[in-house]
Design a protein around this motif. Structure first.
Motif, PDB file in Angstrom:
ATOM      1  N   VAL A 101      33.745  49.219  34.997  1.00  0.00           N
ATOM      2  CA  VAL A 101      34.582  48.411  34.119  1.00  0.00           C
ATOM      3  C   VAL A 101      34.827  47.060  34.781  1.00  0.00           C
ATOM      4  O   VAL A 101      34.768  46.937  36.009  1.00  0.00           O
ATOM      5  CB  VAL A 101      35.948  49.079  33.819  1.00  0.00           C
ATOM      6  CG1 VAL A 101      35.783  50.352  33.006  1.00  0.00           C
ATOM      7  CG2 VAL A 101      36.718  49.356  35.098  1.00  0.00           C
ATOM      8  N   GLU A 137      33.189  37.879  36.563  1.00  0.00           N
ATOM      9  CA  GLU A 137      33.952  39.102  36.323  1.00  0.00           C
ATOM     10  C   GLU A 137      33.915  40.003  37.552  1.00  0.00           C
ATOM     11  O   GLU A 137      32.876  40.138  38.193  1.00  0.00           O
ATOM     12  CB  GLU A 137      33.362  39.883  35.149  1.00  0.00           C
ATOM     13  CG  GLU A 137      33.576  39.264  33.802  1.00  0.00           C
ATOM     14  CD  GLU A 137      32.958  40.115  32.709  1.00  0.00           C
ATOM     15  OE1 GLU A 137      33.715  40.568  31.839  1.00  0.00           O
ATOM     16  OE2 GLU A 137      31.732  40.320  32.750  1.00  0.00           O
ATOM     17  N   ARG A 165      44.107  43.930  33.225  1.00  0.00           N
ATOM     18  CA  ARG A 165      43.386  44.152  31.969  1.00  0.00           C
ATOM     19  C   ARG A 165      42.063  44.785  32.368  1.00  0.00           C
ATOM     20  O   ARG A 165      41.352  44.263  33.233  1.00  0.00           O
ATOM     21  CB  ARG A 165      43.150  42.839  31.237  1.00  0.00           C
ATOM     22  CG  ARG A 165      44.383  42.394  30.480  1.00  0.00           C
ATOM     23  CD  ARG A 165      44.056  41.259  29.598  1.00  0.00           C
ATOM     24  NE  ARG A 165      44.272  40.051  30.406  1.00  0.00           N
ATOM     25  CZ  ARG A 165      44.293  38.829  29.944  1.00  0.00           C
ATOM     26  NH1 ARG A 165      44.060  38.609  28.681  1.00  0.00           N
ATOM     27  NH2 ARG A 165      44.530  37.818  30.733  1.00  0.00           N
ATOM     28  N   SER A 167      38.398  46.331  31.010  1.00  0.00           N
ATOM     29  CA  SER A 167      37.455  46.314  29.892  1.00  0.00           C
ATOM     30  C   SER A 167      37.040  47.737  29.520  1.00  0.00           C
ATOM     31  O   SER A 167      37.219  48.665  30.315  1.00  0.00           O
ATOM     32  CB  SER A 167      36.203  45.522  30.270  1.00  0.00           C
ATOM     33  OG  SER A 167      35.388  46.282  31.153  1.00  0.00           O
ATOM     34  N   LEU A 170      31.348  49.386  31.006  1.00  0.00           N
ATOM     35  CA  LEU A 170      30.157  48.550  30.897  1.00  0.00           C
ATOM     36  C   LEU A 170      28.931  49.452  30.898  1.00  0.00           C
ATOM     37  O   LEU A 170      28.839  50.386  31.688  1.00  0.00           O
ATOM     38  CB  LEU A 170      30.078  47.577  32.071  1.00  0.00           C
ATOM     39  CG  LEU A 170      31.288  46.663  32.266  1.00  0.00           C
ATOM     40  CD1 LEU A 170      31.137  45.866  33.549  1.00  0.00           C
ATOM     41  CD2 LEU A 170      31.430  45.737  31.079  1.00  0.00           C
TER      42      LEU A 170
END
Length: 186
Positions: A101, A137, A165, A167, A170
């Motif tokens: 992530v 990122e 936060r 995500s 991935l």
């Protein structure tokens, strides 16, 4: 406080002792190739089950925890009183990151704390993989969903201590298309 742990194979480990820090790539024949420098041992602790007992020395054959090595040792190293010895083989971890992530701080001003927290988490957990993509990122890889949940909780509450936060997972696509008529005969 970050504590490393290990076993004393010979001699005695004492606080204040200066030792050579050798990576798995170190060879006494080429001393500059894998030595990470020298370190002065901080407090040493006997590992007694789940408890740590601070002591003035740890003799050979015992497990110990050591403070003061966090700037020189990432996941594993050999500590020796002389650079003339061969290091122990580095720890090999069979699991690779399965779930990844992207993580970012909820407040951009907390980015330095997140970066430091990711470094600490990477050092503390042998199965964690941390990387930075070309896009900037910060990616956190874990051995599975439960492990990832634990890592995120530790990052929020222990290591970075910032609101995050995270995500959705991935996914790397690795597929191809071919035409059977283009395959070589044989």
């Amino acid at each position: 406080v970050f504590l490393g742990f290990g076993r004393v194979f010979s001699g005695v480990a004492r606080p204040g002792q200066r030792l050579h820090v050798l990576s798995g790539a170190y060879s006494p024949a080429h001393p500059a190739g894998g030595q990470r420098g020298s370190a002065v041992l901080g407090p040493v602790f006997m590992m007694m089950g789940r408890a740590l007992e601070r002591v003035e020395q740890v003799p050979a054959g015992n497990l110990l925890a050591i403070a003061g090595l966090d700037s020189l040792v990432l996941k594993s190293a050999t500590l020796a009183s002389t650079p003339a010895c061969r290091p122990l083989a580095p720890l090999m971890f069979q699991a690779a990151a399965i779930v990844m992530v992207a993580v970012e701080p909820a407040h951009p001003s907390d980015l330095p704390a997140l970066v430091r927290g990711l470094q600490l988490l990477n050092r503390a957990d042998p199965f964690v993989e941390v990387s930075v993509l070309d896009s900037g990122e910060h990616v956190l890889g874990a051995a599975g969903e439960v492990h990832l949940g634990t890592c995120i909780k530790d990052l929020r509450e222990r290591f970075a201590r910032v609101e995050l936060r995270v995500s959705p997972p991935l996914v790397a696509f690795r597929e191809s298309v071919f035409c059977p008529s283009e395959l070589p005969e044989g």
